[in-house]
Write a protein that holds these residues in place. Structure first.
Motif, PDB file in Angstrom:
ATOM      1  N   ALA A  33      59.407  64.748  67.677  1.00  0.00           N
ATOM      2  CA  ALA A  33      59.218  65.700  68.682  1.00  0.00           C
ATOM      3  C   ALA A  33      59.293  66.836  67.503  1.00  0.00           C
ATOM      4  O   ALA A  33      59.867  67.564  66.931  1.00  0.00           O
ATOM      5  N   VAL A  34      57.756  67.497  68.114  1.00  0.00           N
ATOM      6  CA  VAL A  34      57.463  68.371  67.176  1.00  0.00           C
ATOM      7  C   VAL A  34      58.070  69.758  67.051  1.00  0.00           C
ATOM      8  O   VAL A  34      57.819  70.191  68.756  1.00  0.00           O
ATOM      9  N   THR A  35      59.128  70.496  66.785  1.00  0.00           N
ATOM     10  CA  THR A  35      60.065  71.583  67.141  1.00  0.00           C
ATOM     11  C   THR A  35      60.023  72.869  66.470  1.00  0.00           C
ATOM     12  O   THR A  35      60.798  73.992  66.703  1.00  0.00           O
ATOM     13  N   LYS A  36      58.713  73.330  66.246  1.00  0.00           N
ATOM     14  CA  LYS A  36      58.256  74.244  65.576  1.00  0.00           C
ATOM     15  C   LYS A  36      57.966  74.984  67.214  1.00  0.00           C
ATOM     16  O   LYS A  36      57.999  74.779  67.882  1.00  0.00           O
ATOM     17  N   THR A  37      59.198  76.546  66.667  1.00  0.00           N
ATOM     18  CA  THR A  37      58.930  77.363  67.249  1.00  0.00           C
ATOM     19  C   THR A  37      60.069  77.471  68.387  1.00  0.00           C
ATOM     20  O   THR A  37      60.348  78.585  69.145  1.00  0.00           O
ATOM     21  N   LEU A  77      58.663  67.580  57.373  1.00  0.00           N
ATOM     22  CA  LEU A  77      57.467  68.029  57.413  1.00  0.00           C
ATOM     23  C   LEU A  77      56.295  67.812  57.578  1.00  0.00           C
ATOM     24  O   LEU A  77      55.717  66.808  57.174  1.00  0.00           O
ATOM     25  N   ILE A  78      55.282  68.374  58.166  1.00  0.00           N
ATOM     26  CA  ILE A  78      54.425  68.181  59.290  1.00  0.00           C
ATOM     27  C   ILE A  78      53.096  69.047  58.719  1.00  0.00           C
ATOM     28  O   ILE A  78      51.900  68.801  58.430  1.00  0.00           O
ATOM     29  N   GLY A  79      53.533  70.264  58.107  1.00  0.00           N
ATOM     30  CA  GLY A  79      52.450  71.037  57.690  1.00  0.00           C
ATOM     31  C   GLY A  79      52.130  71.799  56.333  1.00  0.00           C
ATOM     32  O   GLY A  79      52.478  70.917  55.249  1.00  0.00           O
ATOM     33  N   GLY A 202      48.088  61.806  66.683  1.00  0.00           N
ATOM     34  CA  GLY A 202      48.216  61.675  68.174  1.00  0.00           C
ATOM     35  C   GLY A 202      49.123  63.433  67.948  1.00  0.00           C
ATOM     36  O   GLY A 202      50.563  63.337  67.279  1.00  0.00           O
ATOM     37  N   MET A 203      48.725  63.731  68.759  1.00  0.00           N
ATOM     38  CA  MET A 203      49.719  65.646  68.649  1.00  0.00           C
ATOM     39  C   MET A 203      49.357  65.286  71.148  1.00  0.00           C
ATOM     40  O   MET A 203      49.236  64.513  71.412  1.00  0.00           O
ATOM     41  N   SER A 204      49.585  66.266  71.223  1.00  0.00           N
ATOM     42  CA  SER A 204      50.142  66.700  72.275  1.00  0.00           C
ATOM     43  C   SER A 204      48.676  66.135  73.609  1.00  0.00           C
ATOM     44  O   SER A 204      48.637  65.492  74.095  1.00  0.00           O
ATOM     45  N   GLY A 205      47.697  66.678  72.964  1.00  0.00           N
ATOM     46  CA  GLY A 205      46.134  66.449  73.630  1.00  0.00           C
ATOM     47  C   GLY A 205      45.315  64.707  73.495  1.00  0.00           C
ATOM     48  O   GLY A 205      44.372  64.929  73.814  1.00  0.00           O
ATOM     49  N   VAL A 218      53.953  58.750  66.793  1.00  0.00           N
ATOM     50  CA  VAL A 218      52.951  59.703  66.918  1.00  0.00           C
ATOM     51  C   VAL A 218      53.710  61.644  67.234  1.00  0.00           C
ATOM     52  O   VAL A 218      54.222  61.806  66.315  1.00  0.00           O
ATOM     53  N   ARG A 219      52.718  63.393  66.869  1.00  0.00           N
ATOM     54  CA  ARG A 219      53.774  64.246  66.612  1.00  0.00           C
ATOM     55  C   ARG A 219      53.367  64.953  67.956  1.00  0.00           C
ATOM     56  O   ARG A 219      52.358  66.071  67.857  1.00  0.00           O
ATOM     57  N   VAL A 220      54.157  65.258  68.569  1.00  0.00           N
ATOM     58  CA  VAL A 220      54.230  65.535  70.043  1.00  0.00           C
ATOM     59  C   VAL A 220      54.904  67.229  70.380  1.00  0.00           C
ATOM     60  O   VAL A 220      56.574  66.501  70.556  1.00  0.00           O
ATOM     61  N   GLY A 221      53.978  67.954  70.512  1.00  0.00           N
ATOM     62  CA  GLY A 221      55.187  68.822  70.655  1.00  0.00           C
ATOM     63  C   GLY A 221      55.478  69.746  72.229  1.00  0.00           C
ATOM     64  O   GLY A 221      56.172  69.489  72.899  1.00  0.00           O
ATOM     65  N   SER A 222      54.276  70.300  72.497  1.00  0.00           N
ATOM     66  CA  SER A 222      54.048  71.195  73.743  1.00  0.00           C
ATOM     67  C   SER A 222      54.213  70.145  74.909  1.00  0.00           C
ATOM     68  O   SER A 222      54.674  70.808  76.411  1.00  0.00           O
ATOM     69  N   ALA A 223      53.894  68.420  74.771  1.00  0.00           N
ATOM     70  CA  ALA A 223      53.943  68.281  76.183  1.00  0.00           C
ATOM     71  C   ALA A 223      55.112  67.903  76.338  1.00  0.00           C
ATOM     72  O   ALA A 223      55.586  66.921  77.404  1.00  0.00           O
ATOM     73  N   PRO A 227      53.781  74.675  76.515  1.00  0.00           N
ATOM     74  CA  PRO A 227      52.849  75.378  76.209  1.00  0.00           C
ATOM     75  C   PRO A 227      53.754  75.909  74.888  1.00  0.00           C
ATOM     76  O   PRO A 227      55.001  77.181  76.115  1.00  0.00           O
ATOM     77  N   ARG A 228      53.638  76.499  73.881  1.00  0.00           N
ATOM     78  CA  ARG A 228      53.751  77.927  72.643  1.00  0.00           C
ATOM     79  C   ARG A 228      53.381  79.128  73.729  1.00  0.00           C
ATOM     80  O   ARG A 228      52.673  79.966  73.899  1.00  0.00           O
ATOM     81  N   GLY A 229      54.021  79.848  73.645  1.00  0.00           N
ATOM     82  CA  GLY A 229      53.896  81.574  73.723  1.00  0.00           C
ATOM     83  C   GLY A 229      52.995  82.100  72.860  1.00  0.00           C
ATOM     84  O   GLY A 229      52.895  81.287  71.960  1.00  0.00           O
TER      85      GLY A 229
HETATM   86  C1  LIG Z   1      52.090  71.912  65.948  1.00  0.00           C
HETATM   87  C2  LIG Z   1      51.673  70.792  64.997  1.00  0.00           C
HETATM   88  C3  LIG Z   1      51.952  69.502  66.063  1.00  0.00           C
HETATM   89  C4  LIG Z   1      51.644  69.596  67.209  1.00  0.00           C
HETATM   90  O1  LIG Z   1      51.435  69.823  68.691  1.00  0.00           O
HETATM   91  P1  LIG Z   1      51.117  69.692  70.100  1.00  0.00           P
HETATM   92  O2  LIG Z   1      50.038  69.592  70.376  1.00  0.00           O
HETATM   93  O3  LIG Z   1      52.186  70.997  70.548  1.00  0.00           O
HETATM   94  O4  LIG Z   1      51.954  68.751  69.935  1.00  0.00           O
HETATM   95  C5  LIG Z   1      51.250  67.948  65.755  1.00  0.00           C
HETATM   96  N1  LIG Z   1      51.576  68.139  64.620  1.00  0.00           N
HETATM   97  C6  LIG Z   1      51.093  69.303  63.205  1.00  0.00           C
HETATM   98  C7  LIG Z   1      49.904  68.954  61.659  1.00  0.00           C
HETATM   99  C8  LIG Z   1      51.272  70.158  64.070  1.00  0.00           C
HETATM  100  O5  LIG Z   1      50.973  71.600  63.233  1.00  0.00           O
END
Ligand SMILES: *Cc1c(COP(=O)(O)O)cnc(C)c1O
Length: 229
Positions: A33-37, A77-79, A202-205, A218-223, A227-229
């Motif tokens: 679960a991508v929890t950034k922001t 750490l994904i960034g 794999g991300m939300s899209g 998979v790394r999923v945030g906005s799904a 959506p992030r503001g």
């Molecule tokens: C933000 C981010 C994600 C998740 O993005 P969403 O589109 O919100 O799912 C996955 N991977 C990386 C590297 C990101 O920076």
């Protein structure tokens, strides 16, 4: 977002992942679960919904939130990681997914060895050749792996990829399959000191496609959070 919506989103993501992976002949990938922001109060309910692993992409934000997360999650750490910031997170992360250059690998190795630790890492690959997003070109992965293999402060555990922004599903599918082929090829080569266990893509899209093409994470945030503001 209220907890009921959060729970529904999670259920949807999990069911979609399971179905997609099965249709490709793979096991369902692990959901990070991508929890950034998002603030800690918004993240904590996930612990009661079976989420064990979260992803953050900014060192400062992670440092600020960590105390309030009460040790309930394993942190990835994904960034993009600046070499001079490794020291701020090295003791708090379970996996650094975004190692894409030797200088960064060396710094992780140096600090981890000083702390008598071995830090699991993934090598970030740029499947579409977009250096601005980070990631090494597929043809340069082996050379980097060979340099990293002897480093005792880190353990390469697989590969990570960030896909380009595109609506071209056929192109994306080629890139995902290319990543899976690279991953399997390296696994067969069984380079000394290198593990090929995780393929994070794999991300939300595009997580459905990623699961169908053999992602193990998979790394999923906005799904999940909206959506992030
Ligand atoms: C933000 C981010 C994600 C998740 O993005 P969403 O589109 O919100 O799912 C996955 N991977 C990386 C590297 C990101 O920076």
């Amino acid at each position: 977002m209220n907890e009921e919506t959060l729970r529904q989103n999670l259920t949807h993501v999990r069911e979609t992942l399971a179905t997609a992976a099965a249709s490709g002949g793979y096991a369902a990938p692990k959901l990070i679960a991508v929890t950034k922001t998002h603030p800690a109060e918004a993240i904590l309910p996930l612990a009661g919904m079976g989420i064990t692993d979260i992803g953050e992409n900014r060192v400062q934000e992670l440092r600020d939130k960590l105390p309030a997360l009460e040790g309930k999650f394993r942190v990835h750490l994904i960034g993009r990681l600046q070499t001079n910031k490794v020291k701020y997170i090295i003791d708090d992360v379970c996996l650094i997914q975004s190692v894409d250059r030797l200088e960064l690998a060396r710094e992780i190795n140096r600090l981890a060895a000083a702390h008598e630790r071995r830090v699991p890492v993934l090598v970030q690959v740029s499947p579409a050749g977009e250096p601005q997003k980070g990631g090494v070109a597929p043809e340069d992965v082996r050379a980097l792996l060979r340099e990293m293999a002897p480093m005792e402060g880190l353990q390469v555990s697989g590969l990570m990829a960030v896909m380009p922004m595109t609506d071209d599903a056929a192109y994306l599918e080629r890139l995902f399959r290319g990543m899976r082929a690279l991953f399997e090829g390296l696994r067969q080569e069984a380079l000394d000191g290198i593990r090929m266990e995780e393929l994070s893509m794999g991300m939300s899209g595009d997580y459905t496609l990623a699961a169908r093409c053999g992602a193990t994470m998979v790394r999923v945030g906005s799904a999940i959070f909206g959506p992030r503001g």
